[in-house]
Design an enzyme around this catalytic site. Structure first.
Site, PDB file in Angstrom:
ATOM      1  CE1 TYR A  92      -3.612  -2.509   0.446  1.00  0.00           C
ATOM      2  CE2 TYR A  92      -4.659  -0.518   1.304  1.00  0.00           C
ATOM      3  CZ  TYR A  92      -4.755  -1.809   0.813  1.00  0.00           C
ATOM      4  OH  TYR A  92      -5.981  -2.386   0.687  1.00  0.00           O
ATOM      5  CG  ASP A 145      -8.250  -4.531   1.479  1.00  0.00           C
ATOM      6  OD1 ASP A 145      -9.149  -4.020   2.174  1.00  0.00           O
ATOM      7  OD2 ASP A 145      -8.233  -4.455   0.226  1.00  0.00           O
ATOM      8  CG  ASP A 181     -13.766  -6.849   2.397  1.00  0.00           C
ATOM      9  OD1 ASP A 181     -13.654  -6.216   3.466  1.00  0.00           O
ATOM     10  OD2 ASP A 181     -14.018  -6.300   1.305  1.00  0.00           O
TER      11      ASP A 181
HETATM   12  C1  IPM Z   1     -10.382  -1.048   4.098  1.00  0.00           C
HETATM   13  C2  IPM Z   1     -10.628  -0.359   2.774  1.00  0.00           C
HETATM   14  C3  IPM Z   1      -9.446   0.555   2.493  1.00  0.00           C
HETATM   15  C4  IPM Z   1      -8.220  -0.320   2.383  1.00  0.00           C
HETATM   16  C5  IPM Z   1      -9.611   1.466   1.270  1.00  0.00           C
HETATM   17  C6  IPM Z   1     -10.879   2.294   1.342  1.00  0.00           C
HETATM   18  C7  IPM Z   1      -8.415   2.349   1.067  1.00  0.00           C
HETATM   19  O1  IPM Z   1     -10.846  -1.303   1.779  1.00  0.00           O
HETATM   20  O2  IPM Z   1     -10.225  -0.332   5.109  1.00  0.00           O
HETATM   21  O3  IPM Z   1     -10.342  -2.274   4.119  1.00  0.00           O
HETATM   22  O4  IPM Z   1      -7.952  -0.900   1.321  1.00  0.00           O
HETATM   23  O5  IPM Z   1      -7.494  -0.441   3.378  1.00  0.00           O
HETATM   24 MG    MG Z   2     -11.015  -3.317   2.498  1.00  0.00          MG
END
Ligand code: IPM
Ligand code: MG
Length: 372
Positions: free
Chosen positions: A152, A259, A263
């Site tokens: 990142y 990330d 999810d």
């Molecule tokens: C998260 C989101 C963020 C990330 C984005 C919005 C930059 O997906 O907090 O998981 O990728 O970290």
């Molecule tokens: Mg995310």
């Protein structure tokens, strides 16, 4: 950074910054604010609230997704509650000025390297999971994601044109051993507070960064002999999360893998609208946000689930403000409204009625008052 003493008063004053952001952010943060104000009025919780712009709403006003004033307020607060950032109207904006950049800069500027993302299944919501209820029953996983390093933030990065005129996009995946060690310590300590079980997720069969990650995590492990440590490749970890999620307790991973894994874990619980998160620096200064995004499709319609943001307030009370009792009260109030059958559209099942964002916020306040 921690609490400051109010002049002439020997009680701690907590300075909390609200960053509603974009999309459904303002609606859900408004409900979190109601909860904080209730705690202030009813429980003598010493609170000073500020509010500022971040993300697309800040860009709209000042062409900057993280205005200096917002950063200044963030640095001088004890903790931050953030809604969400982003929206389709910003997709054409230059990358450096996009809403997400505001969030990423905030994480970096405040050194919020430790991201804690719990994935908990509320019993009453088991049917909302896309997996069979017997597979997800009792699910309670904590993902510890490194948040200020890795691909990142790695340099160099960009899109360049090669000699023969072909464009090439490039990013850099880097972690130094200190960055790995500090997040590993957080993960081991988190495991100690739970069931002494940690799984570190990497891609050590392909990436040198992961090879170092594995080595450093194993070295840090020597200081936590009461915790059992396993390592797993990320592709397998995603598969195992879907096959048998209850094998996991605490999972430690890098920024990008975290990330994705968070999810997946969130979806196992059936509602991403229920899950909070904490992002902490080494002094437990933190930013607290729901895991869900800005959901532009339902923004402004009073449809969003505010419980993830309200649970983020509970995490803030627990981790940054040392108000464990109030954190328990808020979590119990959320449990109460769920048990009482209150549902926003995202968690409603076929034969139930749903309520709106504001009504869900009100229901939590009523539940809190019941327990006064
Ligand atoms: C998260 C989101 C963020 C990330 C984005 C919005 C930059 O997906 O907090 O998981 O990728 O970290
Ligand atoms: Mg995310």
């Amino acid at each position: 950074m921690a609490k400051w003493l109010k002049p002439g008063n020997f009680q701690f004053m907590h300075k909390v910054l609200l960053l509603p952001g974009d999309g459904i952010g303002p609606e859900v943060v408004a409900q979190a604010k109601k909860v904080l104000v209730h705690l202030k009025n009813e429980y003598g919780f010493e609170l000073e609230l500020e509010e500022a712009l971040v993300g697309g709403s800040a860009y709209d006003q000042s062409k900057n997704p993280l205005p200096d004033e917002t950063l200044r307020l963030a640095q001088s607060s004890d903790a931050i509650v953030l809604g969400a950032v982003g929206g389709p109207q910003y997709e054409a904006v230059e990358r450096e000025l996009r809403p997400e950049k505001g969030l990423l800069r905030l994480r970096a500027e405040l050194d919020l390297f430790a991201n804690l993302r719990p994935a908990i299944l509320y019993k009453a919501l088991a049917s909302a999971s896309s997996l069979k209820s017997e597979l997800v029953a009792g699910l309670d996983i904590m993902i510890v994601r490194e948040l200020t390093g890795g691909i990142y933030f790695g340099e160099p990065r960009g899109i360049r044109t090669l000699d023969h005129g072909i464009r090439q996009g490039f990013n850099t995946l880097v972690y130094d051993e200190n960055e790995i060690a500090r997040i590993a310590h957080i993960a081991f300590r988190t495991a100690q507070k739970r069931n002494n079980k940690l799984c570190s997720v990497d891609k050590a069969n392909v990436l040198e960064v992961s090879e170092l990650w594995r080595e450093v995590v194993s070295t840090v492990h020597k200081e936590y002999s009461d915790v059992s440590l396993t390592h797993m490749y990320v592709d397998n970890a995603v598969m195992q999360l879907i096959k048998d999620p209850n094998q996991f307790d605490v999972m430690l991973t890098s920024n990008m893998f975290g990330d994705i894994l968070s999810d997946v874990a969130a979806m196992l619980t059936g509602s991403i609208g229920m899950l909070p998160s904490a992002s902490l620096n080494s002094e437990d200064h933190g930013m607290y946000e729901p895991i869900h995004g800005s959901a532009p499709d339902i923004a402004g319609k009073n449809l969003a689930n505010p419980l993830a943001t309200i649970l983020s307030v509970a995490m803030m009370l627990r981790y940054s403000l040392n108000e464990t009792h109030l954190a328990d009260l808020v979590e119990r109030a959320v449990q109460y409204v769920i048990d009482a059958g209150m549902r926003t559209a995202d968690i409603v099942s076929t034969n139930q009625n749903s309520i709106g964002t504001k009504e869900m916020g009100d229901a939590v306040l009523i539940a809190l008052s019941k327990r006064d």
